[in-house]
Design an enzyme around this catalytic site. Structure first.
Site, mmCIF file in Angstrom:
data_model
loop_
_atom_site.group_PDB
_atom_site.id
_atom_site.type_symbol
_atom_site.label_atom_id
_atom_site.label_comp_id
_atom_site.label_asym_id
_atom_site.label_seq_id
_atom_site.Cartn_x
_atom_site.Cartn_y
_atom_site.Cartn_z
ATOM 1 N N ASN A 84 0.828 -1.201 0.000
ATOM 2 C CA ASN A 84 0.000 0.000 0.000
ATOM 3 C C ASN A 84 0.874 1.267 0.000
ATOM 4 O O ASN A 84 2.050 1.197 -0.312
ATOM 5 C CB ASN A 84 -0.999 -0.018 1.148
ATOM 6 N N ARG A 85 0.286 2.393 0.368
ATOM 7 C CA ARG A 85 0.956 3.681 0.120
ATOM 8 C C ARG A 85 1.629 4.278 1.357
ATOM 9 O O ARG A 85 1.153 4.079 2.469
ATOM 10 C CB ARG A 85 -0.075 4.691 -0.400
ATOM 11 N N HIS B 80 3.374 0.082 -2.849
ATOM 12 C CA HIS B 80 3.761 -1.328 -2.996
ATOM 13 C C HIS B 80 5.269 -1.544 -3.150
ATOM 14 O O HIS B 80 5.705 -2.306 -4.024
ATOM 15 C CB HIS B 80 3.011 -1.959 -4.169
ATOM 16 N N HIS C 216 -0.899 -9.839 -3.475
ATOM 17 C CA HIS C 216 -1.810 -9.037 -4.300
ATOM 18 C C HIS C 216 -2.577 -9.894 -5.312
ATOM 19 O O HIS C 216 -2.693 -9.519 -6.481
ATOM 20 C CB HIS C 216 -1.014 -7.936 -4.998
ATOM 21 N N SER C 217 -3.105 -11.035 -4.870
ATOM 22 C CA SER C 217 -3.912 -11.851 -5.788
ATOM 23 C C SER C 217 -5.229 -11.147 -6.103
ATOM 24 O O SER C 217 -5.842 -10.532 -5.230
ATOM 25 C CB SER C 217 -4.193 -13.221 -5.175
ATOM 26 N N TYR C 218 -5.624 -11.268 -7.358
ATOM 27 C CA TYR C 218 -6.928 -10.768 -7.810
ATOM 28 C C TYR C 218 -7.826 -11.987 -7.990
ATOM 29 O O TYR C 218 -7.456 -12.936 -8.687
ATOM 30 C CB TYR C 218 -6.813 -10.091 -9.168
ATOM 31 N N ASP D 73 -11.404 0.996 -2.940
ATOM 32 C CA ASP D 73 -9.948 0.847 -2.839
ATOM 33 C C ASP D 73 -9.581 1.358 -1.447
ATOM 34 O O ASP D 73 -8.922 2.384 -1.300
ATOM 35 C CB ASP D 73 -9.255 1.648 -3.956
ATOM 36 N N GLN E 28 -7.290 -4.407 2.702
ATOM 37 C CA GLN E 28 -7.566 -3.488 1.603
ATOM 38 C C GLN E 28 -8.507 -4.189 0.637
ATOM 39 O O GLN E 28 -8.167 -5.239 0.078
ATOM 40 C CB GLN E 28 -6.262 -3.113 0.879
ATOM 41 N N GLU F 104 -6.478 -7.576 0.278
ATOM 42 C CA GLU F 104 -5.072 -7.582 0.683
ATOM 43 C C GLU F 104 -4.995 -7.428 2.199
ATOM 44 O O GLU F 104 -5.322 -6.366 2.731
ATOM 45 C CB GLU F 104 -4.338 -6.427 -0.004
HETATM 46 C C1 GLA Z 1 -3.608 -1.649 -4.664
HETATM 47 C C2 GLA Z 1 -3.937 -0.225 -4.532
HETATM 48 C C3 GLA Z 1 -4.692 0.237 -5.729
HETATM 49 C C4 GLA Z 1 -3.938 -0.059 -6.979
HETATM 50 C C5 GLA Z 1 -3.622 -1.525 -7.030
HETATM 51 C C6 GLA Z 1 -2.764 -1.847 -8.229
HETATM 52 O O1 GLA Z 1 -4.645 -2.444 -4.383
HETATM 53 O O2 GLA Z 1 -4.627 0.075 -3.343
HETATM 54 O O3 GLA Z 1 -4.942 1.626 -5.641
HETATM 55 O O4 GLA Z 1 -2.750 0.687 -7.005
HETATM 56 O O5 GLA Z 1 -2.964 -1.907 -5.887
HETATM 57 O O6 GLA Z 1 -3.243 -1.283 -9.393
#
Ligand code: GLA
Length: 376
Positions: A111-112, A137, A210-212, A276, A313, A341
Site C-alpha cells: 500500500n501507500r 507497494h 496481491h492476488s486478484y 480501494d 484493503q 489484501e
Molecule cells: C492496490 C492499490 C490500488 C492499486 C492496485 C494496483 O490495491 O490500493 O490503488 O494501485 O494496488 O493497481
C-alpha cells in the site's frame, strides 16, 4: 524415482493446462499430492521456475519465484468444473510487462506511504514516488519484481518456501531485511501464506499478497454480483490520492458497511472510482481469525479469508483496463476481479495513531493469511 517425478510433473502440467485453458473441462483427480517444478525463463540472470502445488483432492495452485507470484488457483465449481479463481498468465513474459501486481508478493511496504517519505528515530527516509507523489507497494522495484530463492521442503507436501534478502537502502528503506514466505495448499483448498522477516536496523514493514480473485472463474463476468462480508466496523477514509487522513471511521450508514453480506455492486455507485479502501478489522489480537467471506451464485464458490493482520484493503480492480489477457484468453477488464489484501494500514509510518509497522532488530515479524475456497 525419476520416472515417478516425471509422471507427477507431466500429470500436474497437463491438468493445469486443461484447467486454465478450458474452464468447462472436468478434472482427473487421480493425481498425487505434492509439488512439481518447471523452467519458466530467466530474470536478472537468475532462473525463474513455475511450481505446481497439488493437494489430496487434485486441486492446484501455481506459483513462480518471480515476484513470489501466485499465477493460478484451480478449484471445482458446483458442477465439478475446474477453473482458476485467481487471475494470471500461463507464461513469464506478460509478468515482465508490469501488470498491476497480479498475484504478487508485495513489500517492503504494501500500500501507500504519503509523500514517499517517513521519519524514523530522527532520520527522514526518501522513497521513490511511483504513485503521484506517494510511494506504492514497495517502490520502483518492489518484492513483486525480484527473483526469490525457492526451495521445496518436501516434494510430497504441497508447500513452497521463498526467501529474499532486501539490502540496506533498497528502494530507500533502512536495514538488511531477510524475508521468508511459505506458501501451502491445504487439503481443504486453503492457500496459506506465512510471512517471516528479520532486520538489522529498524524499518517499516508491511507484507501482503496481491492476488486478484474472480470466484466465477471467468473474468468475462465482473465481480459486482459477488457477495462480500468483511468483519470490520470501521475503515480508514482516504484523500484523493488514497492516503488515509488518519481518522478511523465507522462504516455504519456508509457504502463501506459489509458487516452483513451484501452484493459488491449494491452501493458501488456511491463510491467514486470504486472500492480501494482499508478496513479496520474487528479482531482484537494477532490470532488467525476469519475476517471476510465472498460468495458467488454462478459457480457456487465461497472464499473465506483468515488473517493475523489488523487491516484489509478491499480493491475492486478500478484500474483494470483489458490490456492484459487472463488464462484462457479473456481480457482482464474493469472490475473483473477484486483483491482482499491483508495488511497493516496505509501510511502507518506517518500516522502515529495507527498500529506500528516498525520492525526492530531482534524482533521476529510473523503474519499468516489463508484464502480458503469451497463450494456450496
Ligand atoms: C492496490 C492499490 C490500488 C492499486 C492496485 C494496483 O490495491 O490500493 O490503488 O494501485 O494496488 O493497481
Amino acid at each position: 524415482m525419476k520416472f515417478v517425478s516425471f509422471m507427477l510433473v507431466a500429470g500436474a502440467i497437463s491438468i493445469l493446462t486443461v484447467s486454465c485453458n478450458n474452464n468447462s473441462e472436468n478434472k482427473n483427480a487421480a493425481v498425487k499430492p505434492g509439488i512439481t517444478k518447471k523452467d519458466w525463463g530467466q530474470v536478472d540472470g537468475k532462473n525463474v521456475y513455475l511450481y505446481t502445488l497439488v493437494n489430496d483432492k487434485g486441486d492446484t495452485v501455481t506459483i513462480t519465484n518471480y515476484g513470489g507470484t501466485v499465477t493460478s488457483f484451480v478449484t471445482p465449481d458446483k458442477n465439478g468444473k475446474y477453473s482458476s479463481v485467481i487471475i494470471g498468465f500461463d507464461s513469464l513474459q506478460p509478468y515482465l510487462q508490469k501488470p498491476p501486481y497480479f498475484g504478487a508478493l508485495i513489500g517492503r511496504y504494501g500500500n501507500r506511504i504519503g509523500n514517499a517519505k517517513f521519519t524514523l528515530d530522527g532520520t527522514t527516509y526518501q522513497l521513490a514516488a511511483n504513485d503521484g507523489k506517494n510511494t506504492l507497494h514497495g517502490g520502483l522495484k518492489g518484492f513483486d519484481k525480484v527473483v526469490w530463492d525457492a526451495s521445496v521442503p518436501s516434494d510430497t507436501i504441497p508447500s513452497l518456501t521463498l526467501k529474499y534478502l532486501s539490502k540496506d537502502g533498497e528502494e530507500g528503506y533502512p536495514g538488511n531485511l531477510n524475508v521468508t514466505v511459505q506458501y501451502t495448499l491445504t487439503n481443504d483448498d486453503g492457500l496459506k501464506i506465512e510471512y517471516n522477516a528479520e532486520t538489522d536496523k529498524p524499518t517499516p514493514l508491511n507484507l501482503t499478497n496481491h492476488s486478484y480473485f474472480n470466484l466465477t472463474g471467468d473474468v468475462s463476468n465482473n465481480i459486482l454480483g459477488e457477495t462480500l462480508m468483511i468483519d470490520a466496523d470501521n475503515y480508514t477514509p482516504v484523500d484523493t490520492t488514497l492516503i488515509p487522513a488518519g481518522e478511523i471511521k465507522s462504516v455504519k450508514g456508509t457504502p463501506f458497511d459489509f458487516t452483513s453480506s451484501k452484493e459488491i455492486g449494491k452501493d458501488f455507485a456511491e463510491v467514486k472510482g470504486g472500492y480501494d479502501h482499508n478496513f479496520v478489522l474487528n479482531k482484537k489480537d494477532s490470532s488467525l481469525d476469519k475476517v471476510a467471506e465472498v460468495s458467488d451464485s454462478i459457480s457456487g464458490r465461497i472464499m473465506d479469508v483468515y488473517t493475523t493482520q489488523p487491516g484489509l484493503q478491499f480493491y475492486t480492480g478500478n484500474f483494470l483496463d483489458g490490456k492484459f489477457i487472463n488464462h484462457g484468453g479473456t481480457p482482464i477488464a474493469l472490475h473483473s476481479a477484486f483483491c482482499l489484501e491483508t495488511q497493516h494500514f496505509p501510511d502507518s509510518p506517518n500516522k502515529p495513531n495507527f498500529p506500528s509497522t516498525i520492525l526492530k532488530p531482534g524482533e521476529k515479524y510473523h503474519e499468516v493469511t489463508v484464502y480458503k475456497v469451497s463450494v456450496k
